[in-house]
Scaffold this active site. Structure first.
Site, mmCIF file in Angstrom:
data_model
loop_
_atom_site.group_PDB
_atom_site.id
_atom_site.type_symbol
_atom_site.label_atom_id
_atom_site.label_comp_id
_atom_site.label_asym_id
_atom_site.label_seq_id
_atom_site.Cartn_x
_atom_site.Cartn_y
_atom_site.Cartn_z
ATOM 1 N N HIS A 310 1.054 -1.140 0.013
ATOM 2 C CA HIS A 310 0.211 0.307 0.102
ATOM 3 C C HIS A 310 0.989 1.832 0.206
ATOM 4 C CE1 HIS A 310 -3.226 2.658 0.941
ATOM 5 N NE2 HIS A 310 -3.910 1.866 0.781
ATOM 6 N N ASP A 367 -8.025 -5.126 0.059
ATOM 7 C CA ASP A 367 -8.640 -6.276 -0.816
ATOM 8 C C ASP A 367 -7.858 -7.377 -1.218
ATOM 9 O OD1 ASP A 367 -10.048 -4.157 -2.239
ATOM 10 O OD2 ASP A 367 -7.668 -3.442 -2.596
#
Ligand code: CMC
Length: 432
Positions: A310, A367
Site C-alpha cells: 500500500h 482487497d
C-alpha cells in the site's frame, strides 16, 4: 487547527536562500508550504505519483500508515464497523457528524424516495453489449445522472445538497444492481421501502420470481461492514480524481463518474478482482504459494502479489484485519470450508515471512480478503469493484463538498518537468 510554527530554509550553491513555511497539522505531522515556491524562486518540485505532496487541507479522514490507524471524522474504523451501519457512516462523512434517530429516519426517507431510476435511463442498460464490464456501465450511468437530474448545476448546490447526495447514494445502488441483472439476462428488481440500504441491494441482486429469497442477515451485516471499510481513504487515486475534476467546477455526478473510472484499475479498486483471479489461478494450475511468492519477487515479470502493499500503510492495513475476521464469520455461518480462504491464508503467511516483503513493508491490504467475502455472498467477480465504488461514494461526495467550501480552492493543475525536444522546424510532408 493547523498552525505555522517555524521556517524551513532552501539554499542553492550560489548562496541564495529562501524561507519556506512549516505547517503542523492537528496530529503533529509537519509539511513544508511550497505554495509560493515558483512565484518566489522560479523553481517547481518534482514528485511523480505525488508521493510527498499534500494537495489540500482535509478534516474527513485520518490515516497513520506506520501505526495502521484509520479514522473517519475522528472515529476509529473498528468502532464504526462495530457500532454503525453504512448509512450512518455515509451521513458522518458527508455531513460531519453521526445522525441522531430523527436525522437517520429522515435520511432513510430521502434514500427511499430517490431510489428509482428514470425510465429512459433503464433503457440504456439494454444497449450495452453482453459481457460489458460493470464499471464501464456504472461510470457512464453516473455521468448520465447529470442529464436527468440537472438541479445541482442549475441552482445553488447548497440548496439541493441533501437531495443530490441521497439521490446519488440511492440511485448508484440501483444502477449497480441493474447492471448485474442485465448481465444475467434477468428482469430488474425494484427497491423496497421496507428494506434497509444493504438488504435492498442484496434483494435487487438476487430476488427471483420463482425462488423465495430473503437477504441473509449475516450477508447484510457483512455488506454493511464492507461498505464502511471502503467508505473513505483520504487522497487516494479515485478521490483525487473526484477532487481534480470537481476543481474545474464540474458537477458532482461528473466528478463521481471520474472517481469510478480511476477506481477501476487493478492497482486501485480492481485489486479485489485481481486477488480472486490470482487465488483461482493458484488452485487451477496447482501452483504452490512459494511459487507465487517467487513470481511476485521476480523483477523481470510484471506480476505482483495482488492485495499486498500500500502507498500509505507500511504495516497491516487495519481494514485487512477486519475483512479477514468478517471472512471467517461469513464462512462459519455457512458451516463449510473454502479453498480460496485457505490458500489466501497460506499465501499471507508465506509472504509475511519472506525477506523481500519484510524489507519493503508489504502487508495485506483491504482487497486481500474482501473478494473472498463477496464470493461467499454469491457476488460475481466482475461486480467487486462496483461494490467498492458503492462503498467509496460517501467519501467522494464528502471530498467534493469539502473542496467547494475550501477558501484556498484552486483548479487542480500540476506542472511538469519537460523531457521533449527543443524547438523543431516542420518539414513539408512531401519532403519527409
Ligand atoms: N507484490 C510484489 N512486489 C510489490 C508489491 C506487490 N504487491 N507491491 C509493491 N511491491 C514492491 C515494488 O516492486 C517495489 O519494489 P522495489 O523497491 O524493489 O522496486 C516496492 O515494493 C515499492 O512498491 P511501489 O510500487 O513503489 O509502491 P507504491 O506505493 O507505488 O504502490 C501499490 C502501492 C498498492 C500500487 C502496490 O503495492 C501494488 O501494486 N500492490 C498490488 C495491487 C493492490 O493490491 N492494490 C490495492 C491497493 S489497496 C486498495 C486501495 O486503496 O485502492
Amino acid at each position: 487547527m493547523v498552525k505555522e510554527d517555524r521556517k524551513a530554509e532552501l539554499s542553492f550553491p550560489d548562496g541564495t536562500r529562501y524561507e519556506l513555511g512549516v505547517i503542523t497539522d492537528n496530529m503533529g505531522a509537519h509539511s513544508i508550504d511550497i505554495s509560493n515556491l515558483r512565484k518566489d524562486t522560479g523553481y517547481i518540485t518534482y514528485d511523480p505519483g505525488y508521493m510527498n505532496t499534500g494537495s489540500c487541507m482535509s478534516s474527513i479522514c485520518y490515516i497513520d500508515g506506520e501505526k495502521g490507524i484509520l479514522r473517519y471524522r475522528g472515529y476509529d474504523i473498528e468502532d464504526l464497523v462495530l457500532n454503525c451501519d453504512f448509512i450512518e457512516v455515509a451521513y458522518l462523512l458527508v455531513k460531519g457528524m453521526l445522525p441522531n434517530v430523527k436525522e437517520r429516519q429522515e435520511y432513510t426517507q430521502l434514500l427511499n424516495k430517490h431510489s428509482l431510476l428514470h425510465v429512459d435511463m433503464r433503457n440504456f442498460f439494454r444497449s450495452y453489449p453482453h459481457g460489458a464490464h460493470p464499471m464501464a456501465i456504472l461510470a457512464s450511468m453516473v455521468a448520465s445522472l447529470s442529464a436527468f437530474y440537472p438541479e445541482m448545476e442549475e441552482r445553488d448546490p447548497e440548496e439541493n445538497i441533501d437531495l443530490t447526495v441521497t439521490r446519488l447514494l440511492s440511485k448508484m445502488r440501483t444502477i449497480a444492481a441493474f447492471t448485474y441483472r442485465q448481465d444475467k439476462g434477468y428482469d430488474f428488481v425494484e427497491p423496497r421501502y421496507d428494506y434497509s440500504y444493504c438488504e435492498n441491494f442484496l434483494n435487487m441482486l438476487f430476488s427471483s420470481p420463482v425462488v423465495d429469497y430473503h437477504p441473509d442477515p449475516v450477508h447484510v451485516k457483512a455488506l454493511n461492514q464492507l461498505l464502511i471499510l471502503h467508505a473513505d481513504h483520504e487522497q487516494n487515486c479515485s478521490t483525487s480524481a473526484v477532487r481534480l475534476v470537481g476543481s474545474s467546477e464540474a458537477n458532482l455526478y461528473a466528478s463521481v463518474a471520474a472517481g469510478c473510472c480511476a477506481l477501476w484499475g487493478p492497482k486501485h479498486g480492481g485489486a479485489n478482482q485481481a486477488v480472486m483471479e490470482m487465488l483461482e489461478r493458484i488452485i487451477g494450475e496447482g501452483l504452490s504459494v512459494e511459487d507465487v511468492v517467487a513470481m511476485a519477487k521476480d523483477k523481470s515479470s510484471s506480476f505482483r502479489l495482488s492485495g499486498f502493499g500500500h502507498r500509505v500503510y507500511k504495516t497491516f492495513d487495519p481494514r485487512a484485519r477486519i475483512a479477514k475476521r468478517m471472512c471467517q464469520e461469513v464462512l462459519a455461518a455457512q458451516h463449510k470450508e473454502d479453498r480460496l480462504l485457505e490458500v489466501a491464508m497460506q499465501l499471507e503467511e508465506a509472504a509475511l515471512s519472506d525477506e523481500y516483503f519484510i524489507q519493503r513493508n508489504l502487508y495485506p491490504n483491504v482487497d486481500f480478503y474482501t473478494g473472498i467475502i463477496f464470493h461467499l455472498m454469491g457476488i460475481p467477480q466482475s461486480m467487486f469493484t462496483v461494490l467498492f465504488a458503492m462503498g467509496r461514494l460517501p467519501g467522494w461526495i464528502a471530498h467534493y463538498l469539502e473542496w467547494r467550501h475550501d477558501p484556498y480552492q484552486k483548479i487542480g493543475r500540476p506542472r511538469q518537468v519537460y523531457s521533449g525536444p527543443e524547438l523543431k522546424k516542420v518539414v513539408p510532408i512531401s519532403n519527409r
